[in-house]
Design an enzyme around this catalytic site. Structure first.
Site, PDB file in Angstrom:
ATOM      1  N   CYS A 265     -17.887 -43.280  10.315  1.00 24.30           N
ATOM      2  CA  CYS A 265     -16.921 -44.139  11.010  1.00 24.30           C
ATOM      3  C   CYS A 265     -15.618 -44.302  10.238  1.00 24.30           C
ATOM      4  CB  CYS A 265     -17.540 -45.522  11.259  1.00 24.30           C
ATOM      5  SG  CYS A 265     -18.868 -45.479  12.468  1.00 24.30           S
TER       6      CYS A 265
HETATM    7  N1  NAD Z   1     -23.779 -45.157  13.488  1.00 24.84           N
HETATM    8  C1  NAD Z   1     -22.916 -46.151  13.388  1.00 24.84           C
HETATM    9  O1  NAD Z   1     -22.970 -46.941  12.449  1.00 24.84           O
HETATM   10  C2  NAD Z   1     -21.845 -46.362  14.407  1.00 24.84           C
HETATM   11  C3  NAD Z   1     -21.217 -47.599  14.457  1.00 24.84           C
HETATM   12  C4  NAD Z   1     -20.249 -47.805  15.403  1.00 24.84           C
HETATM   13  C5  NAD Z   1     -19.889 -46.777  16.262  1.00 24.84           C
HETATM   14  N2  NAD Z   1     -20.496 -45.563  16.186  1.00 24.84           N
HETATM   15  C6  NAD Z   1     -20.117 -44.525  17.143  1.00 24.84           C
HETATM   16  O2  NAD Z   1     -21.168 -44.381  18.102  1.00 24.84           O
HETATM   17  C7  NAD Z   1     -21.229 -43.031  18.565  1.00 24.84           C
HETATM   18  C8  NAD Z   1     -22.633 -42.481  18.348  1.00 24.84           C
HETATM   19  O3  NAD Z   1     -22.869 -42.446  16.966  1.00 24.84           O
HETATM   20  P1  NAD Z   1     -24.329 -42.395  16.342  1.00 24.84           P
HETATM   21  O4  NAD Z   1     -24.177 -42.866  14.948  1.00 24.84           O
HETATM   22  O5  NAD Z   1     -25.342 -43.023  17.228  1.00 24.84           O
HETATM   23  O6  NAD Z   1     -24.572 -40.819  16.336  1.00 24.84           O
HETATM   24  P2  NAD Z   1     -25.971 -40.097  16.031  1.00 24.84           P
HETATM   25  O7  NAD Z   1     -25.625 -38.749  15.528  1.00 24.84           O
HETATM   26  O8  NAD Z   1     -26.852 -40.979  15.226  1.00 24.84           O
HETATM   27  O9  NAD Z   1     -26.666 -39.986  17.443  1.00 24.84           O
HETATM   28  C9  NAD Z   1     -26.090 -39.351  18.521  1.00 24.84           C
HETATM   29  C10 NAD Z   1     -27.178 -38.626  19.297  1.00 24.84           C
HETATM   30  O10 NAD Z   1     -26.557 -38.012  20.423  1.00 24.84           O
HETATM   31  C11 NAD Z   1     -27.218 -36.777  20.651  1.00 24.84           C
HETATM   32  N3  NAD Z   1     -26.338 -35.950  21.466  1.00 24.84           N
HETATM   33  C12 NAD Z   1     -25.241 -35.259  21.088  1.00 24.84           C
HETATM   34  N4  NAD Z   1     -24.680 -34.678  22.161  1.00 24.84           N
HETATM   35  C13 NAD Z   1     -25.439 -35.001  23.226  1.00 24.84           C
HETATM   36  C14 NAD Z   1     -25.367 -34.687  24.603  1.00 24.84           C
HETATM   37  N5  NAD Z   1     -24.357 -33.975  25.112  1.00 24.84           N
HETATM   38  N6  NAD Z   1     -26.333 -35.165  25.396  1.00 24.84           N
HETATM   39  C15 NAD Z   1     -27.334 -35.905  24.909  1.00 24.84           C
HETATM   40  N7  NAD Z   1     -27.454 -36.246  23.607  1.00 24.84           N
HETATM   41  C16 NAD Z   1     -26.504 -35.793  22.791  1.00 24.84           C
HETATM   42  C17 NAD Z   1     -27.522 -36.244  19.279  1.00 24.84           C
HETATM   43  O11 NAD Z   1     -28.594 -35.329  19.327  1.00 24.84           O
HETATM   44  C18 NAD Z   1     -27.875 -37.525  18.513  1.00 24.84           C
HETATM   45  O12 NAD Z   1     -29.275 -37.786  18.498  1.00 24.84           O
HETATM   46  C19 NAD Z   1     -20.132 -42.284  17.806  1.00 24.84           C
HETATM   47  O13 NAD Z   1     -18.965 -42.281  18.574  1.00 24.84           O
HETATM   48  C20 NAD Z   1     -19.934 -43.136  16.561  1.00 24.84           C
HETATM   49  O14 NAD Z   1     -18.645 -42.993  16.002  1.00 24.84           O
HETATM   50  C21 NAD Z   1     -21.480 -45.344  15.293  1.00 24.84           C
END
Ligand code: NAD
Length: 424
Positions: A265
């Site tokens: 992030c």
């Molecule tokens: N992790 C954090 O702390 C956090 C905090 C705030 C915001 N975010 C934001 O949230 C969003 C998700 O982040 P995250 O940390 O959960 O990511 P992550 O990598 O943990 O999980 C995302 C999941 O989406 C899946 N994926 C990817 N493309 C896909 C598709 N087309 N169809 C179905 N599944 C798909 C991946 O296999 C993965 O399991 C991002 O934009 C991130 O910047 C994350």
């Protein structure tokens, strides 16, 4: 806000009956939201390209032993139509460091192919301003639906801090929507699932607010990294300065130096803002400088190790204590200590690591030597030890006893420079 002709819908007390929810992307963000939606009484279908993520979501739900329904799949053909769609896929930077929305576009394609009239689509992934009203709206309209009339569209960027909070109810949710009817539907959904919802006047405000939060952190972390070296040169301990300043009840929020802000992030999100600022001719030079300083921070730390060892790292053995991107989690994504290990190795050092939260295995740590016990490193005591991430339980006072040279980018080792610890 566009006149959708549907403003009357906003007056409905709860236009969204209990129903079905589809969560696309079941990672750090999507999985807890899917669990919370199921716990709130929705029938939840999860979809993730990764079968392990889908299985983990189902297992987590079974582990809760709660009534309700949650199923997850990696097979898009098994994903049913749903009333509410949540897009929770990653929004990384590409190899050139540019924001990559391709996964959001792919997730939208999955969702749009199953949209029915009356559905609500909510973007949860962190995106640039305009993603909701642009990328998402276009995908929905290309399928023949009018946004605000046939299908409703909102954005509620995730603000969780994994490892520090307990789930979607801990942090108030910002909510922006393309029109009043979408806002009402989004609000009804999130109030059931997440508790406190803060509606804002446009999707762009919600998108920018999320990016501002992490831009503010990046700039202040970069400032503290730089001032840490300056305070050390002045012979003043940084932590004591920040703690003293933080007693001011207004106008100051404490930030701390470190080995470089990593994770998915803080170094990433500001680039989404910068991309749009640059597009309108208003790129932030301060943001650019902070991002560059943060990228350069691990190299500055490694240079500090080299200087402490007399200039060259060739043939020296250096132990990095803590390798995750922040304390208390096992997450290696974008972790600055990984950059430390790579840079040490690139300069000819033997790079060792110790982290009680990270198991040995294939992956980014594979090229480096694991020290299960930092007091008994394979091959004998290292020439230098550097604090990579201050994991809970580390005996920081004992760090200088692990090697002849101890390097502390965080200003956390008791005694600091006065005790012979190298501050970088
Ligand atoms: N992790 C954090 O702390 C956090 C905090 C705030 C915001 N975010 C934001 O949230 C969003 C998700 O982040 P995250 O940390 O959960 O990511 P992550 O990598 O943990 O999980 C995302 C999941 O989406 C899946 N994926 C990817 N493309 C896909 C598709 N087309 N169809 C179905 N599944 C798909 C991946 O296999 C993965 O399991 C991002 O934009 C991130 O910047 C994350």
């Amino acid at each position: 806000m566009p006149d959708t002709g549907l403003l009357r819908d906003a007056a409905l007390p709860n236009p969204l009956p209990a129903g079905t929810v589809a969560v696309i992307g079941l990672g750090y963000v999507g999985r807890p939201i899917a669990l919370a939606a199921a716990a709130a009484g929705f029938a939840v279908s999860g979809f993730d390209l990764d079968p392990a993520a889908a299985a983990a979501a189902e297992a987590a739900w079974r582990g809760l032993g709660a009534p309700g329904r949650l199923s997850a799949t990696a097979d898009p053909a098994r994903l049913p139509a749903a009333q509410t769609w949540l897009i929770c896929v990653p929004t990384p930077l590409d190899a050139a460091g540019r924001p990559d929305l391709s996964l959001v576009e792919a997730a939208l394609a999955t969702c749009v192919a199953r949209l029915v009239r009356g559905a609500l689509v909510c973007l949860v992934s962190t995106c640039q301003p305009g993603a909701t009203n642009g990328t998402c709206r276009r995908a929905i309209e290309a399928a023949g639906f009018a946004v605000g009339r046939d299908v409703f569209l909102c954005v509620s960027p995730e603000r969780e801090n994994p490892g520090a909070t307990d789930g979607p109810r801990d942090v108030p949710r910002l909510l922006g929507a393309t029109d009043e009817a979408s806002l009402a539907r989004g609000r009804a959904f999130w109030e059931r699932v997440a508790g406190r919802v803060i509606p804002v006047a446009s999707p762009e405000i919600a998108e920018c607010a999320k990016l501002l939060e992490n831009t503010y952190r990046l700039v202040n972390v970069a400032l503290m990294d730089e001032l840490h070296r300056g305070f050390a040169a002045l012979g003043v301990p940084t932590r004591a300065v920040v703690e003293a300043a933080a007693t001011k009840p207004f106008g100051f929020a404490p930030f701390w130096p470190g080995a470089g802000a990593g994770g998915h992030c803080i170094p990433v999100d500001p680039e989404f803002l910068q991309m749009e600022l640059a597009r309108v001719g208003a790129a932030s030079s301060l943001l650019a400088a902070a991002a560059e300083a943060n990228r350069a921070r691990p190299a500055a730390v490694v240079e500090g190790v080299a200087r402490a060892l007399g200039g060259s790292l060739a043939g020296r053995r250096v132990l990095v204590m803590g390798v995750t991107y922040k304390p208390g989690v096992a997450d290696l994504r974008g972790a600055a200590p990984l950059a430390l290990l790579r840079l040490l190795a690139a300069r000819g050092a033997e790079a060792l690591w110790h982290d009680p939260l990270v198991a040995e295995g294939p992956g980014p740590l594979a090229p480096f030597v694991r020290a299960a016990d930092p007091a008994r490193c394979p091959g004998g005591p290292p020439d230098a030890v550097v604090l990579g991430t201050p994991q809970p339980g580390f005996d920081l006072a004992a760090l200088p006893r692990l090697a002849a040279v101890a390097v502390d980018p965080f200003g956390l080792v008791p005694g600091g420079a006065a005790a012979g610890v190298r501050v970088v």
